[in-house]
Scaffold this active site. Structure first.
Site, PDB file in Angstrom:
ATOM      1  N   ARG A  28       1.830  -3.210  -3.161  1.00  0.00           N
ATOM      2  CA  ARG A  28       3.043  -3.389  -3.958  1.00  0.00           C
ATOM      3  C   ARG A  28       4.254  -3.603  -3.046  1.00  0.00           C
ATOM      4  NH1 ARG A  28       8.172  -1.727  -4.336  1.00  0.00           N
ATOM      5  NH2 ARG A  28       7.497   0.424  -3.905  1.00  0.00           N
ATOM      6  N   ASP A  29       4.590  -2.584  -2.263  1.00  0.00           N
ATOM      7  CA  ASP A  29       5.799  -2.634  -1.442  1.00  0.00           C
ATOM      8  C   ASP A  29       5.708  -3.710  -0.373  1.00  0.00           C
ATOM      9  OD1 ASP A  29       8.259  -1.943  -0.471  1.00  0.00           O
ATOM     10  OD2 ASP A  29       7.753   0.106   0.067  1.00  0.00           O
ATOM     11  N   HIS A 220       8.214   8.804   2.102  1.00  0.00           N
ATOM     12  CA  HIS A 220       8.037   7.350   2.182  1.00  0.00           C
ATOM     13  C   HIS A 220       9.024   6.834   3.226  1.00  0.00           C
ATOM     14  CE1 HIS A 220       7.574   3.257   0.081  1.00  0.00           C
ATOM     15  NE2 HIS A 220       8.587   3.069   0.923  1.00  0.00           N
ATOM     16  N   HIS A 222      10.314   4.119   6.316  1.00  0.00           N
ATOM     17  CA  HIS A 222      10.285   2.790   6.927  1.00  0.00           C
ATOM     18  C   HIS A 222      10.536   2.972   8.423  1.00  0.00           C
ATOM     19  CE1 HIS A 222      10.428   0.056   3.264  1.00  0.00           C
ATOM     20  NE2 HIS A 222      10.421   1.282   2.781  1.00  0.00           N
ATOM     21  N   CYS A 253      12.701  -4.037   1.630  1.00  0.00           N
ATOM     22  CA  CYS A 253      13.410  -4.090   0.348  1.00  0.00           C
ATOM     23  C   CYS A 253      14.284  -5.332   0.334  1.00  0.00           C
ATOM     24  CB  CYS A 253      14.270  -2.839   0.152  1.00  0.00           C
ATOM     25  SG  CYS A 253      15.283  -2.884  -1.361  1.00  0.00           S
ATOM     26  N   ASN A 262       7.399  -0.682   6.138  1.00  0.00           N
ATOM     27  CA  ASN A 262       7.058   0.737   6.035  1.00  0.00           C
ATOM     28  C   ASN A 262       6.379   1.214   7.307  1.00  0.00           C
ATOM     29  OD1 ASN A 262       7.065  -0.580   3.330  1.00  0.00           O
ATOM     30  ND2 ASN A 262       6.699   1.488   2.612  1.00  0.00           N
TER      31      ASN A 262
END
Length: 325
Positions: A28-29, A220, A222, A253, A262
């Site tokens: 997803r990310d 989470h 990065h 993002c 990430n």
């Protein structure tokens, strides 16, 4: 089978958790940031490879508008192909009630609702103030509850905002409290542009634990400023046992200045292995999948362990030239 953890843990490592859950968010990310459309069959095959490597928790996709993120327009197809695998949890990000209804119909294992701790980033990310996003969570939770699907929370810019700067711990805790009041018990603290530092991580985790003890945190990070794994160690020191990462270091993002990938799943698993912390993941198999991901998207990924391999990987002497003179 996962690579064996070191037989002995030193005094510092002995104080850390013995087991950690790794949540893979690359599908997803990570995939959402790629310009070239990745075929649905390729996404499914790559996730299957990660399952084979031992990963069991995935943020597999998002039920966002296909017009907004064409890369994730196949969300329902991805879930349909993968759901029902023993021990595998497939979650999906849902931005609003419409997305929640689609996710419920697709049969996800959990929905992830999200907003930003900073109002400016929330407006950039979803075009509404944070308070409006908070107000919309109740409707999503009702849809999920009617379908018998649990809801997890995520707060972006938890450790700082690229537009506003410092984000007070109290701001994040207040949002977490409102999520907990809706029945949410799992919360991801997002470091959207890599502004977290070990002191900030320890401080926020402790503040959350004291104010909202029923909320289980997920971290989470990065790797924007190169200290993503240092932040993991800080989280481990406070007892956090759930971390989100992205295969090969995919991610970012599109609505935050300076955002990069990430923390890398293989690098995270390597760190855990070397600290004697069980993750259930076979590092060598995961490295193989990371190279497949790199080939699928057609560009070099930032992961380090996928390039160098585990510490004790042996090489034939013929692989390297011998110095002359």
């Amino acid at each position: 089978m996962a690579a064996p953890a070191p037989a002995r843990r030193d005094a510092a490592a002995a104080s850390l958790p013995g087991m950690v859950t790794v949540v893979e968010v690359g599908p997803r990310d990570g995939f959402q940031m790629e310009r070239g459309l990745i075929p649905t069959a390729t996404k499914i095959a790559l996730i299957e490879g990660m399952i084979e490597a031992g990963l069991r928790h995935f943020e597999a996709t998002s039920f966002v508008s296909p017009r907004a993120v064409p890369q994730l327009a196949d969300a329902a197809e991805v879930i349909a192909a993968l759901r029902g695998r023993p021990g595998v949890q497939l979650t999906a990000l849902v931005p609003n009630a419409k997305g929640a209804a689609r996710a419920a119909e697709a049969g996800v294992d959990a929905m992830v609702v999200f907003l930003s701790a900073s109002d400016t980033h929330n407006r950039k990310n979803v075009n509404r103030p944070t308070e409006e996003s908070l107000a919309g969570l109740a409707g999503i939770c009702r849809i999920a509850g009617d379908a018998g699907i649990p809801v997890q929370g995520a707060i972006a810019t938890s450790f700082g905002c690229p537009f506003e700067g410092e984000v007070p711990h109290g701001r994040v805790v207040a949002i977490a409290r409102q999520m907990a009041d809706l029945g949410i018990r799992t919360l991801s603290l997002g470091d959207t542009t890599g502004m977290a530092t070990p002191p900030l991580v320890r401080g926020l985790c402790r503040a959350l634990g004291e104010a909202v003890p029923e909320m289980a945190p997920t971290l989470h990070f990065h790797n924007t400023r190169g200290i993503g794994l240092a932040n993991v160690l800080a989280g481990l020191e406070t007892g956090v046992t759930r971390y989100e990462s992205s295969i090969g270091g995919l991610g970012g993002c599109p609505f935050a200045a300076g955002a990069t990938g990430n923390i890398c799943t293989e690098d995270l698993v390597y760190l855990l292995d070397e600290c004697g912390i069980e993750s259930g993941v076979d590092l060598e198999k995961l490295i193989e999948v990371a190279h497949r991901v790199e080939a699928a998207i057609g560009r070099e990924l930032p992961g380090q362990v996928m390039k160098a391999g585990p510490r004790l990987r042996r090489h034939a002497t013929g692989e390297v030239a011998t110095a002359n003179g």
